[in-house]
Design a protein around this motif. Structure first.
Motif, PDB file in Angstrom:
ATOM      1  N   ASP A 181       0.834  -1.190   0.000  1.00 37.66           N
ATOM      2  CA  ASP A 181       0.000   0.000   0.000  1.00 37.66           C
ATOM      3  C   ASP A 181       0.880   1.255   0.000  1.00 37.66           C
ATOM      4  N   GLY A 182       0.412   2.273  -0.727  1.00 37.12           N
ATOM      5  CA  GLY A 182       1.178   3.533  -0.785  1.00 37.12           C
ATOM      6  C   GLY A 182       2.304   3.474  -1.791  1.00 37.12           C
ATOM      7  N   SER A 183       2.165   2.595  -2.777  1.00 39.27           N
ATOM      8  CA  SER A 183       3.297   2.363  -3.689  1.00 39.27           C
ATOM      9  C   SER A 183       3.594   3.578  -4.579  1.00 39.27           C
ATOM     10  N   SER A 184       2.654   4.539  -4.646  1.00 44.47           N
ATOM     11  CA  SER A 184       2.981   5.731  -5.441  1.00 44.47           C
ATOM     12  C   SER A 184       4.089   6.544  -4.752  1.00 44.47           C
ATOM     13  N   ASN A 285      -6.073  14.437   3.712  1.00 42.25           N
ATOM     14  CA  ASN A 285      -5.572  15.079   2.501  1.00 42.25           C
ATOM     15  C   ASN A 285      -6.291  16.419   2.348  1.00 42.25           C
ATOM     16  N   GLY A 320       0.271  10.175   2.893  1.00 45.14           N
ATOM     17  CA  GLY A 320      -0.415   9.640   1.711  1.00 45.14           C
ATOM     18  C   GLY A 320      -0.119   8.169   1.527  1.00 45.14           C
ATOM     19  N   PHE A 336      -6.831  10.319  11.946  1.00 45.62           N
ATOM     20  CA  PHE A 336      -6.569  10.143  10.517  1.00 45.62           C
ATOM     21  C   PHE A 336      -7.928  10.042   9.829  1.00 45.62           C
ATOM     22  N   TYR A 338      -9.889   9.608   5.771  1.00 50.83           N
ATOM     23  CA  TYR A 338     -10.132   9.730   4.332  1.00 50.83           C
ATOM     24  C   TYR A 338     -11.643   9.679   4.152  1.00 50.83           C
ATOM     25  N   LYS A 348     -12.077   6.768  -0.464  1.00 48.70           N
ATOM     26  CA  LYS A 348     -11.175   6.144  -1.435  1.00 48.70           C
ATOM     27  C   LYS A 348     -10.697   4.765  -0.979  1.00 48.70           C
ATOM     28  N   LEU A 349     -10.663   4.570   0.322  1.00 46.15           N
ATOM     29  CA  LEU A 349      -9.985   3.375   0.835  1.00 46.15           C
ATOM     30  C   LEU A 349     -10.894   2.151   0.790  1.00 46.15           C
ATOM     31  N   GLU A 354      -8.149  -2.610   3.604  1.00 40.05           N
ATOM     32  CA  GLU A 354      -7.523  -1.417   4.180  1.00 40.05           C
ATOM     33  C   GLU A 354      -8.282  -0.996   5.454  1.00 40.05           C
TER      34      GLU A 354
HETATM   35  P1  AFP Z   1      -1.195   4.249  -3.650  1.00 38.42           P
HETATM   36  O1  AFP Z   1      -1.023   2.797  -3.245  1.00 38.42           O
HETATM   37  O2  AFP Z   1      -1.662   4.442  -5.064  1.00 38.42           O
HETATM   38  O3  AFP Z   1       0.015   5.051  -3.332  1.00 38.42           O
HETATM   39  O4  AFP Z   1      -2.418   4.821  -2.778  1.00 38.42           O
HETATM   40  C1  AFP Z   1      -2.247   4.927  -1.404  1.00 38.42           C
HETATM   41  C2  AFP Z   1      -3.588   4.985  -0.714  1.00 38.42           C
HETATM   42  O5  AFP Z   1      -4.413   3.915  -1.111  1.00 38.42           O
HETATM   43  C3  AFP Z   1      -3.441   4.984   0.806  1.00 38.42           C
HETATM   44  O6  AFP Z   1      -2.298   4.309   1.246  1.00 38.42           O
HETATM   45  C4  AFP Z   1      -3.431   6.442   1.154  1.00 38.42           C
HETATM   46  O7  AFP Z   1      -3.931   6.696   2.437  1.00 38.42           O
HETATM   47  C5  AFP Z   1      -4.299   7.059   0.086  1.00 38.42           C
HETATM   48  O8  AFP Z   1      -4.248   6.193  -1.045  1.00 38.42           O
HETATM   49  C6  AFP Z   1      -3.840   8.426  -0.311  1.00 38.42           C
HETATM   50  O9  AFP Z   1      -4.714   8.946  -1.251  1.00 38.42           O
HETATM   51  P2  AFP Z   1      -4.582  10.461  -1.784  1.00 38.42           P
HETATM   52  O10 AFP Z   1      -3.339  10.512  -2.628  1.00 38.42           O
HETATM   53  O11 AFP Z   1      -5.832  10.708  -2.544  1.00 38.42           O
HETATM   54  O12 AFP Z   1      -4.463  11.337  -0.561  1.00 38.42           O
END
Ligand code: AFP
Length: 423
Positions: A181-184, A285, A320, A336, A338, A348-349, A354
């Motif tokens: 998770d959070g691979s971006s 965010n 993020g 925290f 979302y 989003k989650l 998650e």
């Molecule tokens: P990625 O896996 O694409 O990086 O997304 C991470 C995530 O699912 C979670 O780990 C974060 O809390 C959330 O997205 C962040 O989302 P935003 O970029 O919209 O804030």
């Protein structure tokens, strides 16, 4: 002990190419393990095991902080004190191995060409382009679970559909996970994490091989993955950061094990973690502020101005990367979130792998987790990739959020929620 009777039959199941892991078809088809195939299953009488007892190892953990306790030693103690938990110990051992392997891959990604996209233009089930490490981590965790011999069904963020385990390795557990998770954040060297949750299977499935059709009974089998978070019997996350930590609960409080890279073992570093009753950090965010409904905006404004219950202005922290943001919230306290917004009307989650495991872990540490309307752990998922708003953290902070949010119920109810987009 409860006994269920399940009709035995052997249907044929449709075998479709995967959109997530499959390489483009050239002359020959992809290997079996890369296909989105649903295996042929049969049903049988099954004994549904009682939920394992709570594990009274808290005293042991407190004492053992004086001498280093490895996760392996802790698991052996769990098995010694709970005769019916041997299989769970085997399963967690599989997960700890996968976490070590993923930590090693993440740690050397920059020098081994593992950063960046898996394949330009290839999207996963969420319409996102997968990173190389997303794909690799998924394979590592899937294999570690499969060969633990304890698994029935697994569901992953990176797979379109849940996967049933072949007969020879079939066990009793259902594991849901997000492998990375959070691979971006990866290419910038920021923290990422693996999240997992463990259920006991409610329907037994025997899997023989890959075949050609699916019927409602097989779907019921796959529905093992759609259990409410309240039924989780274990969960955890592994954070890959300045150090690698595996934070785990088997239903007996929350414990943190840190990877000692010199000996290659996770070592107990925090036993019985308790989240502070109230914190002074909010983690949302902020760029979504004008997309949130009024209740969320009012709450955040109070924290910024210091007009909240504690009369102190809160700091903002947001990585993020869910694992990093939740880990900090558990250790330092605060909130925290979302929440839903105009674009992500269900948040989003993902509920299954998650929100629910994180809610379980936060509750184990004395915190709270909600959608703003309901306790996360009470939600029964309708689909494996369903999204839900997630607000979690220190109990007093979450309570205050609920009060402020509750005051703008009318506003919230006018928000256009398209339920289909949640699934
Ligand atoms: P990625 O896996 O694409 O990086 O997304 C991470 C995530 O699912 C979670 O780990 C974060 O809390 C959330 O997205 C962040 O989302 P935003 O970029 O919209 O804030």
């Amino acid at each position: 002990m409860q006994v269920n009777f399940i009709l035995v039959h052997k249907p044929w199941i449709l075998c479709k190419p995967t959109t997530s892991l499959q390489k483009p078809l050239k002359s020959k088809p992809p290997p079996k393990y890369l296909r989105r195939c649903l295996p042929r299953v049969s049903y049988r009488m099954v004994t549904v095991q009682p939920t394992p007892n709570k594990i009274p190892v808290a005293d042991y953990l407190q004492k053992s902080q004086e001498t280093p306790t490895s996760l392996t030693r802790y698991l052996l103690e769990v098995a010694r004190q709970n005769k019916d938990m041997g299989d769970m110990v085997g399963l967690i051992n599989g997960i700890q191995f996968a976490c070590k392997k993923i930590a090693s891959l993440v740690g050397k990604a920059g020098v081994t060409d593992l950063m960046g996209l898996y394949q330009q233009g290839v999207f996963n089930v969420h319409g996102e382009e997968q990173k190389k490490l997303d794909v690799l981590s998924n394979e590592v965790l899937k294999n570690a679970l499969k060969y633990s011999g304890k698994m029935a069904v697994i569901a992953s963020e990176e797979e379109d559909v849940p996967i049933m385990i072949e007969e020879s390795y079939t066990g009793n557990y259902v594991v849901v996970f997000d492998p990375l998770d959070g691979s971006s954040n990866l290419d910038a060297g920021l923290p990422t994490g693996t999240i997992f949750g463990v259920f006991q299977q409610q329907f037994s499935c025997l899997v023989h091989d890959y075949e050609e059709s699916i019927n409602s009974m097989e779907l019921a089998c796959l529905q093992n993955t759609l259990q409410p978070g309240r039924r989780l019997i274990a969960a955890g996350y592994c954070i890959y950061s300045s150090s690698t930590m595996l934070v785990l609960s088997l239903g007996n409080g929350l414990h943190c094990f840190t990877l000692d890279t010199e000996v290659g073992e996770f070592v107990l570093t925090r036993a019985n973690i308790q989240i502070p009753q109230r914190g002074n950090i909010y983690s949302f965010n902020d760029s979504n502020f004008y997309q949130w409904d009024k209740g969320v905006q009012d709450y955040i404004e109070r924290l910024r101005k210091g007009t909240n219950q504690s009369r102190s202005r809160y700091s903002a922290r947001y990585v993020g990367s869910l694992v990093a943001d939740v880990h900090r919230t558990i250790l330092y306290g605060g909130i925290f979130g979302y929440p839903a917004d105009k674009k992500n009307t269900c948040g989003k989650l993902r509920l299954v792998y998650e929100c629910a495991p994180m809610a379980y872990l936060v509750e184990q540490a004395g915190g709270k987790a909600t959608t703003g309307m309901e306790n996360i752990l009470d939600l029964t998922p309708k689909s494996i990739h369903e999204r839900q708003p997630l607000i979690l953290g220190s109990p007093e902070d979450v309570e205050e959020f609920l009060q402020v949010y509750g005051m703008s119920r009318v506003d919230r109810e006018t928000m256009q929620v398209d339920n289909l987009s949640c699934l």
